[in-house]
Design a protein around this motif. Structure first.
Motif, PDB file in Angstrom:
ATOM      1  N   TYR A 120       0.835  -1.240  -0.132  1.00  0.00           N
ATOM      2  CA  TYR A 120      -0.078   0.054   0.104  1.00  0.00           C
ATOM      3  C   TYR A 120       0.873   1.317  -0.124  1.00  0.00           C
ATOM      4  O   TYR A 120       1.927   1.089   0.339  1.00  0.00           O
ATOM      5  N   GLN A 121       0.195   2.343  -0.489  1.00  0.00           N
ATOM      6  CA  GLN A 121       1.044   3.561  -0.391  1.00  0.00           C
ATOM      7  C   GLN A 121      -0.069   4.624  -0.241  1.00  0.00           C
ATOM      8  O   GLN A 121      -1.042   4.655  -0.829  1.00  0.00           O
ATOM      9  N   VAL A 122       0.434   5.761   0.459  1.00  0.00           N
ATOM     10  CA  VAL A 122      -0.444   6.810   0.928  1.00  0.00           C
ATOM     11  C   VAL A 122      -0.091   8.085  -0.037  1.00  0.00           C
ATOM     12  O   VAL A 122       1.210   8.377  -0.124  1.00  0.00           O
ATOM     13  N   HIS A 123      -1.019   8.532  -0.811  1.00  0.00           N
ATOM     14  CA  HIS A 123      -0.863   9.660  -1.976  1.00  0.00           C
ATOM     15  C   HIS A 123      -0.857  11.011  -0.748  1.00  0.00           C
ATOM     16  O   HIS A 123      -1.329  11.194   0.314  1.00  0.00           O
ATOM     17  N   LYS A 124      -0.812  12.019  -1.471  1.00  0.00           N
ATOM     18  CA  LYS A 124      -0.620  13.575  -1.048  1.00  0.00           C
ATOM     19  C   LYS A 124      -1.941  13.721  -0.309  1.00  0.00           C
ATOM     20  O   LYS A 124      -1.882  14.345   0.612  1.00  0.00           O
ATOM     21  N   ARG A 125      -2.927  13.309  -0.809  1.00  0.00           N
ATOM     22  CA  ARG A 125      -4.338  13.773  -0.604  1.00  0.00           C
ATOM     23  C   ARG A 125      -4.594  12.919   0.816  1.00  0.00           C
ATOM     24  O   ARG A 125      -5.980  12.919   1.103  1.00  0.00           O
ATOM     25  N   GLY A 126      -3.814  12.113   1.112  1.00  0.00           N
ATOM     26  CA  GLY A 126      -4.211  11.139   2.241  1.00  0.00           C
ATOM     27  C   GLY A 126      -5.153  10.001   1.820  1.00  0.00           C
ATOM     28  O   GLY A 126      -5.450   8.959   2.726  1.00  0.00           O
TER      29      GLY A 126
ATOM     30  N   PRO B 227      -3.485  10.262  13.935  1.00  0.00           N
ATOM     31  CA  PRO B 227      -2.612   9.126  13.284  1.00  0.00           C
ATOM     32  C   PRO B 227      -2.704   9.384  11.587  1.00  0.00           C
ATOM     33  O   PRO B 227      -3.631   9.783  11.183  1.00  0.00           O
ATOM     34  N   PRO B 228      -1.520   8.878  10.876  1.00  0.00           N
ATOM     35  CA  PRO B 228      -1.761   8.895   9.534  1.00  0.00           C
ATOM     36  C   PRO B 228      -2.579   7.815   8.672  1.00  0.00           C
ATOM     37  O   PRO B 228      -3.025   7.029   9.712  1.00  0.00           O
ATOM     38  N   PRO B 229      -3.113   8.111   7.534  1.00  0.00           N
ATOM     39  CA  PRO B 229      -4.230   7.248   7.132  1.00  0.00           C
ATOM     40  C   PRO B 229      -3.566   5.623   6.929  1.00  0.00           C
ATOM     41  O   PRO B 229      -4.347   4.784   7.105  1.00  0.00           O
ATOM     42  N   ALA B 230      -2.250   5.501   6.921  1.00  0.00           N
ATOM     43  CA  ALA B 230      -1.724   4.225   6.895  1.00  0.00           C
ATOM     44  C   ALA B 230      -0.438   4.431   7.668  1.00  0.00           C
ATOM     45  O   ALA B 230       0.442   5.390   7.272  1.00  0.00           O
ATOM     46  N   PRO B 231       0.268   3.597   8.277  1.00  0.00           N
ATOM     47  CA  PRO B 231       1.613   3.504   9.008  1.00  0.00           C
ATOM     48  C   PRO B 231       2.766   3.419   7.928  1.00  0.00           C
ATOM     49  O   PRO B 231       2.710   2.704   6.793  1.00  0.00           O
ATOM     50  N   THR B 232       3.618   4.296   8.100  1.00  0.00           N
ATOM     51  CA  THR B 232       4.922   3.961   7.342  1.00  0.00           C
ATOM     52  C   THR B 232       6.013   3.008   7.978  1.00  0.00           C
ATOM     53  O   THR B 232       6.286   3.313   9.053  1.00  0.00           O
ATOM     54  N   LEU B 233       6.152   2.020   7.277  1.00  0.00           N
ATOM     55  CA  LEU B 233       7.039   0.877   7.845  1.00  0.00           C
ATOM     56  C   LEU B 233       8.447   1.075   7.554  1.00  0.00           C
ATOM     57  O   LEU B 233       8.859   1.103   5.854  1.00  0.00           O
TER      58      LEU B 233
END
Length: 484
Positions: free
Chosen positions: A65-71, A174-180
């Motif tokens: 998964y990847q979080v884009h600029k707009r979340g 919290p961010p929309p998805a964690p950065t691992l």
């Protein structure tokens, strides 16, 4: 991705995880990265089911998964990782041969669960091994832990990326998805655990191990749970390391077939010395001195330093160029040319397929074209000593099946056929890709046939055999593309 590969991914996902996960996985393979709600809408699946399917796929590294600029979080299928499920039996069997039953079960648990903590793996494996032992005998946690440490030391298992501690302590939303993330230095660092205990057997349904009826059994509530000592540190099987081992075994076997057992043992020693220091995608191993190689030969392998130097010189002078000399210090510095070795193995596979499919005469022509690089039809007839009509038919067969290609070299700008040279050539990379595609198609057909027959272990050996060819061809193509 070709239709054959998509079909094979579909069959593998369905066989391992069921229809819902297969539907979501194949949809992502066909469409590319997509957000959660679009996946649910396009597949006609409930949001809850899509979430559960994505959890399974992410847990097994089949989707990233990847979080884009707009979340917005988008999910993308890892097609090559899905195809690696074909190789699970081979990974497990390899670990069994290297680290016995304990190592086999450790890797099996990691492959079946995707990611696990070391403490969870140790307990599961100890329990499974205890089940197979005689009454009264148990498997100690410490013994399983030692095998796990050995697997980490040789890089067959590795830590998974985790959420950094700074992200957990951030007071903001919290961010929309964690950065691992993971530090490369910590990738194979085993936490210091004091796992004390032994494997447990499953208790019967009527009474426990002490012979007490169910009603009298003391109740242990969740309040008694101890904190997990390595909570948050998850491990996974390092598939690249397994592929490196398969490649090394194929190179050793090729040297043994071409030369002798001593030569193959020298090459095996060089590969073993380089397995941790050399990247799995590197075209060469790290340079090794003759003195280092001599000291690292297996105990009891009685050859003198002078004989070793003669063998190394012989290997370096061989036309296949598996071993090359890179310097004169330390009694001579030597490397193994991994790209050349993979190219030779891929070429040998193509020759074998041509022989099986078209016969020995076609194989003779194929080898001739490989040797000459570019050759006219008349020269093929002369060098291969085959009548003109037969040579023409055989060349056309291999051309139509994409094992060969035809290159036009005009004498004049008008490209008139009478004033043009037509040269036959073998593009190994192109032929390897064509054969790889056919292998994917064959293995999908084998899986479908096995499912139709509904008899286990009938065609498993054929699937594994085709996958060995897939591995060789993929390794050669990947190594070649990285060099370009």
């Amino acid at each position: 991705m070709t239709q054959a590969e998509i079909k094979l991914c579909s069959l593998l996902l369905q066989e391992h995880f069921g229809e819902i996960v297969e539907k979501i996985g194949v949809h992502l393979i066909r469409t590319g990265s997509q957000p959660l709600r679009v996946i649910a809408h396009d597949t006609g699946t409930s949001l809850d089911q899509v979430k559960k399917a994505l959890c399974v796929l992410v847990q097994h590294n089949l989707v990233s998964y990847q979080v884009h600029k707009r979340g917005v979080v988008e999910y993308e299928a890892q097609c090559s990782r899905v195809l690696r499920m074909l190789r699970y039996p081979r990974y497990i069997y390899t670990t069994k041969t290297l680290y016995s039953d304990t190592g086999e079960l450790i890797v099996e648990e990691l492959l079946l669960n995707g990611k696990l903590t070391m403490s969870a793996v140790v307990k599961k494996v100890a329990d499974r091994l205890t089940e197979t032992m005689e009454d009264g005998k148990t498997m100690d946690y410490a013994e399983v832990s030692n095998t796990f440490v050995r697997l980490a030391d040789t890089h067959f298992v590795q830590r998974c990326p985790s959420v950094p501690t700074t992200e957990n302590s951030d007071p903001g939303p919290p961010p929309p998805a964690p950065t691992l993330v993971i530090n490369e230095k910590d990738m194979y660092l085993v936490p210091k655990l004091s796992l004390i205990g032994k494997g447990k057997r499953r208790r019967s349904s009527d009474e426990d191990a002490a012979g007490e009826p169910k009603a009298k059994r003391p109740k242990y509530t969740t309040d008694n749970k101890e904190p997990i000592p390595d909570d948050g540190i998850y491990w996974q099987a390092n598939l690249d390391r397994f592929h490196q081992h398969f490649r090394d075994q194929a190179i050793v076997s090729a040297v043994a077939n071409r030369m002798d057992q001593t030569s193959s043992e020298i090459v095996r020693t060089m590969l073993r010395m380089s397995e941790i220091t050399t990247s799995s995608s590197a075209p060469f191993t790290q340079p090794l001195s003759s003195n280092e190689i001599f000291r690292s030969l297996p105990v009891g392998y009685n050859i003198s330093k002078q004989v070793l130097d003669q063998y190394l010189t012989l290997l370096a002078d061989d036309p296949l160029e598996f071993v090359g000399k890179s310097g004169d210090s330390g009694g001579g510095m030597y490397v193994i040319n991994l790209h050349k070795a993979l190219a030779s193995l891929a070429t040998a596979t193509l020759e074998s397929v041509v022989q099986e499919r078209f016969g020995s005469r076609c194989a003779r022509i194929f080898r001739l074209v490989l040797q000459k690089k570019h050759i006219e039809q008349k020269q093929v007839e002369d060098f291969a000593m085959i009548p003109a009509k037969e040579a023409k038919d055989m060349l056309y067969k291999m051309l139509s099946e994409n094992f060969m290609s035809l290159q036009e070299i005009p004498k004049t700008p008008d490209h008139a056929p009478s004033r043009t040279f037509y040269l036959y050539t073998v593009n190994i990379l192109s032929a390897a890709r064509m054969l790889l595609h056919r292998c994917y198609k064959s293995i999908a057909n084998l899986i479908e046939r096995r499912q139709f027959e509904t008899k286990e272990n009938k065609l498993d050996a054929s699937e594994i055999q085709v996958d060995e060819t897939i591995f060789l061809l993929e390794s050669y193509i990947e190594c070649t593309m990285k060099r370009q």
